[in-house]
Motif scaffolding. Structure first.
Motif, PDB file in Angstrom:
ATOM      1  N   ARG A   1       0.871  -1.179   0.000  1.00 19.03           N
ATOM      2  CA  ARG A   1       0.000   0.000   0.000  1.00 19.03           C
ATOM      3  C   ARG A   1       0.904   1.222   0.000  1.00 19.03           C
ATOM      4  O   ARG A   1       2.052   1.176   0.442  1.00 19.03           O
ATOM      5  CB  ARG A   1      -0.898   0.034   1.245  1.00 19.03           C
ATOM      6  CG  ARG A   1      -1.915  -1.063   1.330  1.00 19.03           C
ATOM      7  CD  ARG A   1      -3.052  -0.930   0.339  1.00 19.03           C
ATOM      8  NE  ARG A   1      -3.730   0.346   0.479  1.00 19.03           N
ATOM      9  CZ  ARG A   1      -4.485   0.926  -0.462  1.00 19.03           C
ATOM     10  NH1 ARG A   1      -4.660   0.354  -1.621  1.00 19.03           N
ATOM     11  NH2 ARG A   1      -5.049   2.087  -0.260  1.00 19.03           N
ATOM     12  N   TYR A   2       0.394   2.337  -0.528  1.00 22.20           N
ATOM     13  CA  TYR A   2       1.173   3.566  -0.510  1.00 22.20           C
ATOM     14  C   TYR A   2       0.254   4.774  -0.346  1.00 22.20           C
ATOM     15  O   TYR A   2      -0.939   4.725  -0.634  1.00 22.20           O
ATOM     16  CB  TYR A   2       2.047   3.704  -1.755  1.00 22.20           C
ATOM     17  CG  TYR A   2       1.294   3.789  -3.067  1.00 22.20           C
ATOM     18  CD1 TYR A   2       0.788   5.007  -3.531  1.00 22.20           C
ATOM     19  CD2 TYR A   2       1.098   2.666  -3.852  1.00 22.20           C
ATOM     20  CE1 TYR A   2       0.105   5.084  -4.734  1.00 22.20           C
ATOM     21  CE2 TYR A   2       0.425   2.730  -5.049  1.00 22.20           C
ATOM     22  CZ  TYR A   2      -0.073   3.949  -5.488  1.00 22.20           C
ATOM     23  OH  TYR A   2      -0.750   4.013  -6.681  1.00 22.20           O
TER      24      TYR A   2
ATOM     25  N   LYS B   1       4.994   7.362   0.632  1.00 23.89           N
ATOM     26  CA  LYS B   1       5.223   6.499   1.797  1.00 23.89           C
ATOM     27  C   LYS B   1       4.645   5.132   1.467  1.00 23.89           C
ATOM     28  O   LYS B   1       3.462   5.007   1.156  1.00 23.89           O
ATOM     29  CB  LYS B   1       4.546   7.067   3.045  1.00 23.89           C
ATOM     30  CG  LYS B   1       4.954   8.504   3.377  1.00 23.89           C
ATOM     31  CD  LYS B   1       6.436   8.632   3.633  1.00 23.89           C
ATOM     32  CE  LYS B   1       6.816  10.076   3.911  1.00 23.89           C
ATOM     33  NZ  LYS B   1       7.944  10.548   3.184  1.00 23.89           N
TER      34      LYS B   1
ATOM     35  N   SER C   1       3.987   1.036   2.456  1.00 21.64           N
ATOM     36  CA  SER C   1       3.960  -0.030   3.451  1.00 21.64           C
ATOM     37  C   SER C   1       4.041  -1.354   2.693  1.00 21.64           C
ATOM     38  O   SER C   1       3.387  -1.540   1.677  1.00 21.64           O
ATOM     39  CB  SER C   1       2.702   0.042   4.328  1.00 21.64           C
ATOM     40  OG  SER C   1       1.545  -0.149   3.554  1.00 21.64           O
ATOM     41  N   GLY C   2       4.878  -2.242   3.192  1.00 27.52           N
ATOM     42  CA  GLY C   2       5.185  -3.473   2.484  1.00 27.52           C
ATOM     43  C   GLY C   2       6.546  -3.331   1.830  1.00 27.52           C
ATOM     44  O   GLY C   2       7.130  -2.249   1.811  1.00 27.52           O
TER      45      GLY C   2
END
Length: 141
Positions: free
Chosen positions: A14-15, A51, A53-54
């Motif tokens: 996800r970003y 940003k 995630s992952g």
């Protein structure tokens, strides 16, 4: 300041982006055709505004432009997410289809149209470049 969110098909990556969208282009280079089986629709953002995630996987290759391009993708589902080019330090290309709301970005240009297959739907109302887009020189301070 605008905010965009997105991610891969399986949701592992996800970003969030906090920045105004930069240029958006449909790219018909052979590399983009190989990663998508079509042209890719891309938008450029400042790298530091993204940003993630992952942990995306990545692949580095010298592009037809001569620049080194690092493409990042989900290692689980294969979704192509981002690319960074040695020719554009500090800027990241985001695949528009991975945005949660892809209609918020409208392409303005077709690039590498000389590489497009004969069946490609190249929008004639958009600016077109046979190869890479022409970038105007920046004034010197």
């Amino acid at each position: 300041m605008k905010s965009f969110t997105g991610g891969c098909l399986c949701g592992e990556i996800r970003y969030q982006i906090t920045a105004e969208a930069g240029p958006s282009r449909i790219c018909w280079c052979r590399d983009c055709q190989k990663i998508s089986s079509n042209g890719t629709v891309n938008v450029i953002f400042p790298s530091d505004a993204i940003k993630i995630s992952g942990a995306p996987g990545q692949h580095e290759k010298t592009a037809d432009s001569g620049n080194t391009v690092t493409r990042r993708f989900c290692a689980s589902c294969g979704t192509q997410l981002f690319s960074d080019s040695s020719g554009r330090p500090g800027l990241t290309v985001v695949r528009v289809g991975t945005l949660d709301e892809p209609s918020t970005v409208k392409p303005t240009t077709n690039i590498w149209v000389a590489s497009a297959p004969s069946w490609a739907c190249v929008d004639p109302s958009l600016e077109q470049f046979e190869g890479p887009p022409v970038v105007a020189p920046q004034p010197k301070a």
